[in-house]
Scaffold this active site. Structure first.
Site, short mmCIF file in Angstrom:
data_model
loop_
_atom_site.label_atom_id
_atom_site.label_comp_id
_atom_site.label_asym_id
_atom_site.label_seq_id
_atom_site.Cartn_x
_atom_site.Cartn_y
_atom_site.Cartn_z
CB CYS A 12 2.70 -8.93 15.66
SG CYS A 12 2.19 -9.71 14.26
CB CYS A 15 4.84 -4.18 10.61
SG CYS A 15 2.87 -4.37 10.23
CB CYS A 88 -3.73 -8.16 11.57
SG CYS A 88 -2.21 -8.02 10.38
CD GLN A 210 3.96 -11.62 -6.16
OE1 GLN A 210 3.81 -11.77 -5.18
NE2 GLN A 210 4.74 -12.38 -7.02
CD GLU A 260 7.61 -24.16 -9.56
OE1 GLU A 260 7.57 -24.79 -8.47
OE2 GLU A 260 7.63 -22.64 -10.02
CB CYS A 335 9.83 -11.22 -4.50
SG CYS A 335 10.74 -13.27 -3.80
#
Length: 379
Positions: A12, A15, A88, A210, A260, A335
């Site tokens: 996948c 992860c 999942c 988020q 933005e 992030c």
């Protein structure tokens, strides 16, 4: 906390860490300290209470198997293929339940998955957003006229009563997992609402929000605390997206200006400000660096800069404008820990010292590390 590795782990790509959750936290702590300890004391990463089934945004692709059944799974950007899975460990359980219902319904209503090799079929993918106030299912199709789409949506809601809206989005382009400009609600409204720290945010299909709601509460509480807002503090919410952090800061007494570059996001931010009865906030559709440069040229007095840039980090123009404006505090919500380290080096040269460096595990089972850094002006 489950330690088993997903059976689709190697196929996948969703992860990246095949280890127990405790091992993941140790790995992330070590990485954060290795990259950020040069700027100050790094706190122990704030763990997730529930490291599985946290994703509130789920994108799923479909295809017709040789058996004739419709199967679902994850799009692989590496080779543009599909990993078939219906279990999942990251997806909100409500989304997984919806997907299991969608597959047989597609066959019943003769809405076929799009096949990029043959050009046949209609459904490109689904986008499911789960929130405190409901679930929105977006059907992304390649043409505006989809027979029985309305009846399909009604049947889906009947089988999944927690679904509050079903939206049809038309994307004729071949770019995978993207949305088109044209959306129309089939059931309910073309948005879902989420409560976060006493505020309500309306999330449209294309809005940035988020993906881990529980950890976002911890992240934003920390960011607001780190800002040290006083009544009437003038705060810039840079890279503001749909205005979430800025609106929460306004509720804590700040006078907020958000910027933005994404015009659609700014429209959502203004709507969210109105939804929360904000009186001391304004949003501008401008590049963050250009916006800050104008403030510096006008010698504006800014108390706090709250910045939440994309993974690529802040622009050099933006950071230099901070050096000219000299706000008392800068709160950097990151992030991307590598670009955070790069930008902190620049801010250090501009006369800022970090007094808070706090990682937060927003993305369990991945290598991602969210970090809140508070900086004060020392020169």
């Amino acid at each position: 906390m489950p330690d088993k590795v997903c059976k689709a782990f190697k196929k996948c790509g969703g992860c990246q860490l095949a280890m127990s959750y405790d091992e993941q936290l140790r790995y992330k702590n070590q990485k954060a300290k290795r990259l950020l300890s040069q700027f100050g004391r790094v706190g122990e990463i704030i763990p997730a209470d529930e490291p599985c089934h946290y994703r509130n945004k789920v994108q799923t692709v479909y295809k017709t198997a040789r058996s004739g059944d419709i199967v679902s799974g994850v799009f692989r950007s590496s080779d543009k293929g599909m990993t078939v899975t219906d279990d999942c460990m990251l997806e909100d359980k409500r989304a997984s339940e919806v997907i299991k219902v969608i597959k047989p319904l597609l066959g019943s209503f003769r809405i076929n998955p799009y096949n990029p090799k043959t050009g046949k079929g209609v459904l490109r993918h689904t986008l499911i957003r789960t929130a405190s106030e409901g679930v929105m299912v977006t059907l992304v199709v390649n043409k505006p006229a989809v027979p029985q789409a309305k009846r399909f949506a009604e049947a889906l809601v009947k089988k999944c009563p927690f679904v509050t809206s079903v939206v049809l989005n038309v994307n004729p382009s071949g770019l995978e997992l993207t949305l088109g400009r044209q959306s129309k609600p089939l059931v309910g409204q073309a948005y879902v609402e989420d409560e976060l720290l006493g505020c309500v945010f309306r999330i449209s299909p294309s809005a940035f929000y988020q993906v881990n709601s529980a950890q976002t509460k911890k992240l934003y509480e920390l960011a607001v605390k780190t800002a040290q807002i006083e009544q009437g503090s003038r705060l810039i919410d840079a890279y503001c997206g749909t205005g979430t952090i800025g609106i929460i800061c306004e509720k804590h007494g700040a006078e907020v200006e958000g910027c933005e570059i994404n015009k659609e996001a700014v429209k959502d931010a203004r709507m969210n400000a109105k939804l929360n009865s904000c009186k001391n906030i304004a949003f501008y559709a401008e590049d963050a660096g250009s916006f800050m440069k104008k403030l510096a040229e006008d010698k504006e007095q800014i108390d706090i800069v709250m910045m939440d840039p994309p993974r690529a980090g802040a622009s050099r123009a933006f950071l230099e404008a901070i050096g000219e404006l000299k706000p008392k505090r800068v709160v950097y919500v990151s992030c991307g820990i590598d670009t955070l380290a790069r930008d902190l080096r620049v801010l250090k040269k501009l006369g800022y010292k970090a007094d808070t460096i706090q990682p937060v595990d927003l993305f369990p089972h991945t290598t991602g590390i969210e970090t809140v850094v508070g900086l004060k002006a020392i020169t």
